[in-house]
Design a protein around this motif. Structure first.
Motif, PDB file in Angstrom:
ATOM      1  N   ASP A   7       0.850  -1.191   0.000  1.00 54.12           N
ATOM      2  CA  ASP A   7       0.000   0.000   0.000  1.00 54.12           C
ATOM      3  C   ASP A   7       0.887   1.244   0.000  1.00 54.12           C
ATOM      4  OD1 ASP A   7       0.768   0.673   2.619  1.00 54.12           O
ATOM      5  OD2 ASP A   7      -1.275   0.665   3.412  1.00 54.12           O
ATOM      6  N   PRO A   8       0.326   2.449  -0.067  1.00 51.91           N
ATOM      7  CA  PRO A   8       1.162   3.651  -0.169  1.00 51.91           C
ATOM      8  C   PRO A   8       2.133   3.854   0.994  1.00 51.91           C
ATOM      9  CG  PRO A   8      -1.069   4.150  -0.854  1.00 51.91           C
ATOM     10  CD  PRO A   8      -1.101   2.765  -0.281  1.00 51.91           C
ATOM     11  N   ASP A   9       1.852   3.245   2.160  1.00 53.03           N
ATOM     12  CA  ASP A   9       2.766   3.350   3.297  1.00 53.03           C
ATOM     13  C   ASP A   9       3.705   2.160   3.420  1.00 53.03           C
ATOM     14  OD1 ASP A   9       2.144   5.827   5.032  1.00 53.03           O
ATOM     15  OD2 ASP A   9       0.160   5.048   4.516  1.00 53.03           O
ATOM     16  N   GLY A  10       3.661   1.258   2.463  1.00 47.20           N
ATOM     17  CA  GLY A  10       4.550   0.104   2.478  1.00 47.20           C
ATOM     18  C   GLY A  10       3.993  -1.131   3.156  1.00 47.20           C
ATOM     19  N   HIS A  11       2.784  -1.058   3.722  1.00 50.14           N
ATOM     20  CA  HIS A  11       2.172  -2.242   4.320  1.00 50.14           C
ATOM     21  C   HIS A  11       1.953  -3.292   3.225  1.00 50.14           C
ATOM     22  CE1 HIS A  11       1.621   0.126   7.899  1.00 50.14           C
ATOM     23  NE2 HIS A  11       0.726   0.923   7.345  1.00 50.14           N
ATOM     24  N   ARG A  12       2.399  -4.522   3.499  1.00 50.84           N
ATOM     25  CA  ARG A  12       2.290  -5.584   2.491  1.00 50.84           C
ATOM     26  C   ARG A  12       0.918  -6.258   2.582  1.00 50.84           C
ATOM     27  NH1 ARG A  12       6.519  -8.015   3.794  1.00 50.84           N
ATOM     28  NH2 ARG A  12       7.948  -7.336   2.142  1.00 50.84           N
ATOM     29  N   VAL A  13       0.316  -6.461   1.416  1.00 56.94           N
ATOM     30  CA  VAL A  13      -0.996  -7.099   1.306  1.00 56.94           C
ATOM     31  C   VAL A  13      -0.866  -8.281   0.349  1.00 56.94           C
ATOM     32  CG1 VAL A  13      -3.415  -6.806   0.645  1.00 56.94           C
ATOM     33  CG2 VAL A  13      -2.156  -4.887   1.678  1.00 56.94           C
ATOM     34  N   GLU A  14      -1.365  -9.435   0.781  1.00 57.77           N
ATOM     35  CA  GLU A  14      -1.433 -10.580  -0.121  1.00 57.77           C
ATOM     36  C   GLU A  14      -2.857 -10.739  -0.616  1.00 57.77           C
ATOM     37  OE1 GLU A  14      -0.307 -15.340  -0.460  1.00 57.77           O
ATOM     38  OE2 GLU A  14      -0.602 -14.456   1.537  1.00 57.77           O
ATOM     39  N   ILE A  15      -2.995 -10.951  -1.916  1.00 58.78           N
ATOM     40  CA  ILE A  15      -4.266 -11.314  -2.517  1.00 58.78           C
ATOM     41  C   ILE A  15      -4.186 -12.812  -2.787  1.00 58.78           C
ATOM     42  CG2 ILE A  15      -5.899 -10.822  -4.346  1.00 58.78           C
ATOM     43  CD1 ILE A  15      -5.237  -8.426  -2.513  1.00 58.78           C
ATOM     44  N   TYR A  16      -5.214 -13.561  -2.401  1.00 60.70           N
ATOM     45  CA  TYR A  16      -5.047 -14.989  -2.119  1.00 60.70           C
ATOM     46  C   TYR A  16      -6.313 -15.750  -2.481  1.00 60.70           C
ATOM     47  CZ  TYR A  16      -3.914 -18.801   1.308  1.00 60.70           C
ATOM     48  OH  TYR A  16      -3.628 -19.971   1.957  1.00 60.70           O
ATOM     49  N   CYS A  17      -6.158 -16.934  -3.095  1.00 64.04           N
ATOM     50  CA  CYS A  17      -7.312 -17.818  -3.308  1.00 64.04           C
ATOM     51  C   CYS A  17      -6.819 -19.246  -3.514  1.00 64.04           C
ATOM     52  CB  CYS A  17      -8.166 -17.366  -4.495  1.00 64.04           C
ATOM     53  SG  CYS A  17      -7.364 -17.448  -6.103  1.00 64.04           S
ATOM     54  N   SER A  18      -7.741 -20.192  -3.362  1.00 64.07           N
ATOM     55  CA  SER A  18      -7.518 -21.585  -3.783  1.00 64.07           C
ATOM     56  C   SER A  18      -6.670 -22.417  -2.837  1.00 64.07           C
ATOM     57  CB  SER A  18      -6.895 -21.640  -5.190  1.00 64.07           C
ATOM     58  OG  SER A  18      -7.630 -20.886  -6.108  1.00 64.07           O
ATOM     59  N   ASP A  19      -6.673 -22.125  -1.522  1.00 67.88           N
ATOM     60  CA  ASP A  19      -6.023 -23.079  -0.625  1.00 67.88           C
ATOM     61  C   ASP A  19      -7.000 -24.214  -0.300  1.00 67.88           C
ATOM     62  OD1 ASP A  19      -7.721 -21.923   1.232  1.00 67.88           O
ATOM     63  OD2 ASP A  19      -6.160 -21.426   2.676  1.00 67.88           O
ATOM     64  N   TYR A  20      -6.796 -24.966   0.751  1.00 67.96           N
ATOM     65  CA  TYR A  20      -7.574 -26.184   0.984  1.00 67.96           C
ATOM     66  C   TYR A  20      -8.047 -26.257   2.439  1.00 67.96           C
ATOM     67  CZ  TYR A  20      -3.056 -27.704   2.848  1.00 67.96           C
ATOM     68  OH  TYR A  20      -1.892 -27.779   3.561  1.00 67.96           O
ATOM     69  N   LEU A  21      -8.970 -27.187   2.709  1.00 67.41           N
ATOM     70  CA  LEU A  21      -9.551 -27.338   4.040  1.00 67.41           C
ATOM     71  C   LEU A  21      -8.634 -28.131   4.969  1.00 67.41           C
ATOM     72  CD1 LEU A  21     -13.303 -28.117   3.240  1.00 67.41           C
ATOM     73  CD2 LEU A  21     -12.347 -25.997   4.148  1.00 67.41           C
ATOM     74  N   THR A  22      -8.654 -27.746   6.242  1.00 65.33           N
ATOM     75  CA  THR A  22      -7.848 -28.423   7.271  1.00 65.33           C
ATOM     76  C   THR A  22      -8.695 -28.719   8.505  1.00 65.33           C
ATOM     77  OG1 THR A  22      -7.161 -26.265   8.127  1.00 65.33           O
ATOM     78  CG2 THR A  22      -5.722 -27.300   6.496  1.00 65.33           C
ATOM     79  N   ILE A  23      -9.968 -28.964   8.321  1.00 62.90           N
ATOM     80  CA  ILE A  23     -10.913 -29.043   9.438  1.00 62.90           C
ATOM     81  C   ILE A  23     -10.700 -30.276  10.312  1.00 62.90           C
ATOM     82  CG2 ILE A  23     -13.364 -29.296  10.008  1.00 62.90           C
ATOM     83  CD1 ILE A  23     -13.987 -27.593   7.538  1.00 62.90           C
ATOM     84  N   ASP A  24     -10.347 -31.400   9.713  1.00 60.89           N
ATOM     85  CA  ASP A  24     -10.269 -32.645  10.479  1.00 60.89           C
ATOM     86  C   ASP A  24      -9.290 -32.526  11.644  1.00 60.89           C
ATOM     87  OD1 ASP A  24     -12.019 -33.706   8.677  1.00 60.89           O
ATOM     88  OD2 ASP A  24     -10.574 -35.014   7.683  1.00 60.89           O
ATOM     89  N   PRO A  25      -9.680 -32.980  12.831  1.00 63.65           N
ATOM     90  CA  PRO A  25      -8.779 -32.865  13.995  1.00 63.65           C
ATOM     91  C   PRO A  25      -7.512 -33.694  13.858  1.00 63.65           C
ATOM     92  CG  PRO A  25     -10.731 -34.159  14.535  1.00 63.65           C
ATOM     93  CD  PRO A  25     -10.994 -33.540  13.203  1.00 63.65           C
ATOM     94  N   ASP A  26      -7.521 -34.712  12.990  1.00 65.29           N
ATOM     95  CA  ASP A  26      -6.314 -35.515  12.792  1.00 65.29           C
ATOM     96  C   ASP A  26      -5.570 -35.135  11.508  1.00 65.29           C
ATOM     97  OD1 ASP A  26      -8.260 -36.463  11.086  1.00 65.29           O
ATOM     98  OD2 ASP A  26      -7.933 -38.591  11.529  1.00 65.29           O
ATOM     99  N   HIS A  27      -5.841 -33.923  11.009  1.00 66.06           N
ATOM    100  CA  HIS A  27      -5.109 -33.438   9.828  1.00 66.06           C
ATOM    101  C   HIS A  27      -3.609 -33.402  10.124  1.00 66.06           C
ATOM    102  CE1 HIS A  27      -4.298 -31.002   6.235  1.00 66.06           C
ATOM    103  NE2 HIS A  27      -3.493 -30.311   7.003  1.00 66.06           N
ATOM    104  N   GLU A  28      -2.815 -33.981   9.244  1.00 61.67           N
ATOM    105  CA  GLU A  28      -1.373 -34.059   9.479  1.00 61.67           C
ATOM    106  C   GLU A  28      -0.654 -32.906   8.791  1.00 61.67           C
ATOM    107  OE1 GLU A  28       0.115 -37.840   8.324  1.00 61.67           O
ATOM    108  OE2 GLU A  28      -1.114 -38.944   9.769  1.00 61.67           O
ATOM    109  N   PRO A  29       0.205 -32.174   9.520  1.00 59.24           N
ATOM    110  CA  PRO A  29       0.946 -31.066   8.915  1.00 59.24           C
ATOM    111  C   PRO A  29       1.876 -31.552   7.800  1.00 59.24           C
ATOM    112  CG  PRO A  29       1.037 -30.959  11.313  1.00 59.24           C
ATOM    113  CD  PRO A  29       0.458 -32.289  10.968  1.00 59.24           C
ATOM    114  N   ILE A  30       2.076 -30.693   6.819  1.00 58.66           N
ATOM    115  CA  ILE A  30       2.963 -30.978   5.697  1.00 58.66           C
ATOM    116  C   ILE A  30       4.303 -30.297   5.956  1.00 58.66           C
ATOM    117  CG2 ILE A  30       3.344 -30.665   3.216  1.00 58.66           C
ATOM    118  CD1 ILE A  30       0.270 -30.616   2.909  1.00 58.66           C
ATOM    119  N   ARG A  31       5.385 -31.055   5.827  1.00 63.43           N
ATOM    120  CA  ARG A  31       6.724 -30.530   6.067  1.00 63.43           C
ATOM    121  C   ARG A  31       7.385 -30.119   4.760  1.00 63.43           C
ATOM    122  NH1 ARG A  31      11.869 -31.951   5.357  1.00 63.43           N
ATOM    123  NH2 ARG A  31      13.449 -31.320   6.890  1.00 63.43           N
TER     124      ARG A  31
END
Length: 326
Positions: A257-281
């Motif tokens: 932005d004009p003051d240098g604050h960084r903004v990401e515009i973002y779409c198309s990630d995925y769901l992680t709702i399951d309590p046993d979802h395993e992190p990706i390394r």
């Protein structure tokens, strides 16, 4: 270091990230960027601040732009499930030596302010003024057509320590970057709302706000924004992208932005709702970690960020370096 076991029964319940307060030096100039270019909707405006919401949001605001002499970030805010969660948070944080205070915020009921172990100013609330829906008022859709705030990313001097704290309060790891030599975390992505992240951490001088991100309908909206920015005086504000992240699989664009604050515009990630979802390394030296197509990020992306107001900045304890664009 081993990842902490997910805490599925935290001491208080956070729903999601809510909003960010950014200090800006010229409200009119900021309005031209955030409203006329990006397409966020004004919900309040006076000589000292502007509040904004995205198209799918019912809360009064997801961004506060506050006039100041110098750019900085005021606080990051999170919504909890109920009023009693604020009392639980107050008790839990106090018992662990965190400074806590009740603060008054317009358009919100009780609000609890504290800092995480890195010094990031955090605010928690349960109830904010609700507004009428506008997601089907298609005449209002402009710019990149932002639908909702998606996540924060902060520079941390010790990502392992940041992850430990947020894990304790119920954030779960979706993906992480590990330095192969030290086995320490270089970055981590943590969520509450069931996407890839509400809060992420990048190794670096901190605490500083790396970026705030907004979810948009499709990658084509990002292309439209690039065409608009490149022909309306914002060419130099385009920092990185468009591209597809390896981490999160999301299509992205980073702008300033004009003051240098960084903004990401973002779409198309995925769901992680399951309590046993395993992190990706991910390994720090994997060229597809930053961008699935292999393009590294520029030096500015690893070094520049927004300081938090009245917050001391320290050096990272991990010296490992990622792949950086020449």
């Amino acid at each position: 270091m081993p990842l902490p076991a997910p805490n599925l029964y935290p001491p208080f319940h956070i729903v999601r990230l809510s909003h960010v307060e950014l200090h800006v030096t010229d409200l009119a100039r900021s309005r031209a960027f955030w409203v006329d270019t990006l397409g966020l909707q004004v919900t309040h405006e006076d000589d000292e601040l502007i509040t904004l919401r995205a198209m799918e949001e019912r809360n009064h605001h997801c961004v506060i732009l506050r006039k100041a002499d110098q750019p900085s970030a005021g606080h990051l805010a999170f919504k909890v499930y109920a009023e009693e969660d604020l009392d639980k948070a107050h008790a839990w944080l106090s018992a662990r030596g965190h400074a806590v205070e009740w603060v008054e915020r317009p358009w919100q009921n009780r609000t609890l302010r504290t800092r995480d172990p890195q010094g990031v100013p955090l605010e928690f609330y349960a109830t904010m003024e609700r507004l009428a829906p506008i997601h089907q008022k298609y005449a209002l859709y402009k710019g990149v057509k932002p639908l909702r705030i998606d996540h924060f990313n902060c520079f941390s001097t010790d990502v392992d320590a940041s992850v430990a704290f947020y894990n304790d309060i119920g954030f779960r790891i979706s993906e992480y970057t590990e330095d192969e030599e030290s086995k320490r975390l270089w970055a981590a992505w943590m969520h509450r709302k069931g996407g890839v992240h509400d809060m992420a951490f990048t190794n670096g001088r901190g605490p500083r706000l790396h970026h705030v991100a907004f979810w948009v309908p499709t990658p084509l909206n990002i292309i439209d924004l690039l065409d608009l920015m490149s022909t309306t005086g914002y060419l130099a504000n385009i920092e990185r992208g468009p591209g597809r992240h390896g981490i999160s699989n999301a299509f992205f664009l980073y702008i300033r932005d004009p003051d240098g604050h960084r903004v990401e515009i973002y779409c198309s990630d995925y769901l992680t709702i399951d309590p046993d979802h395993e992190p990706i390394r991910w390994d720090l030296k994997d060229p597809q970690r930053q961008t699935l197509w292999g393009a590294p990020a520029p030096k500015s992306w690893f070094e520049e960020g927004t300081a938090f107001a009245d917050t001391e900045i320290g050096e990272p304890t991990l010296a490992a370096k990622p792949i950086v664009a020449p």
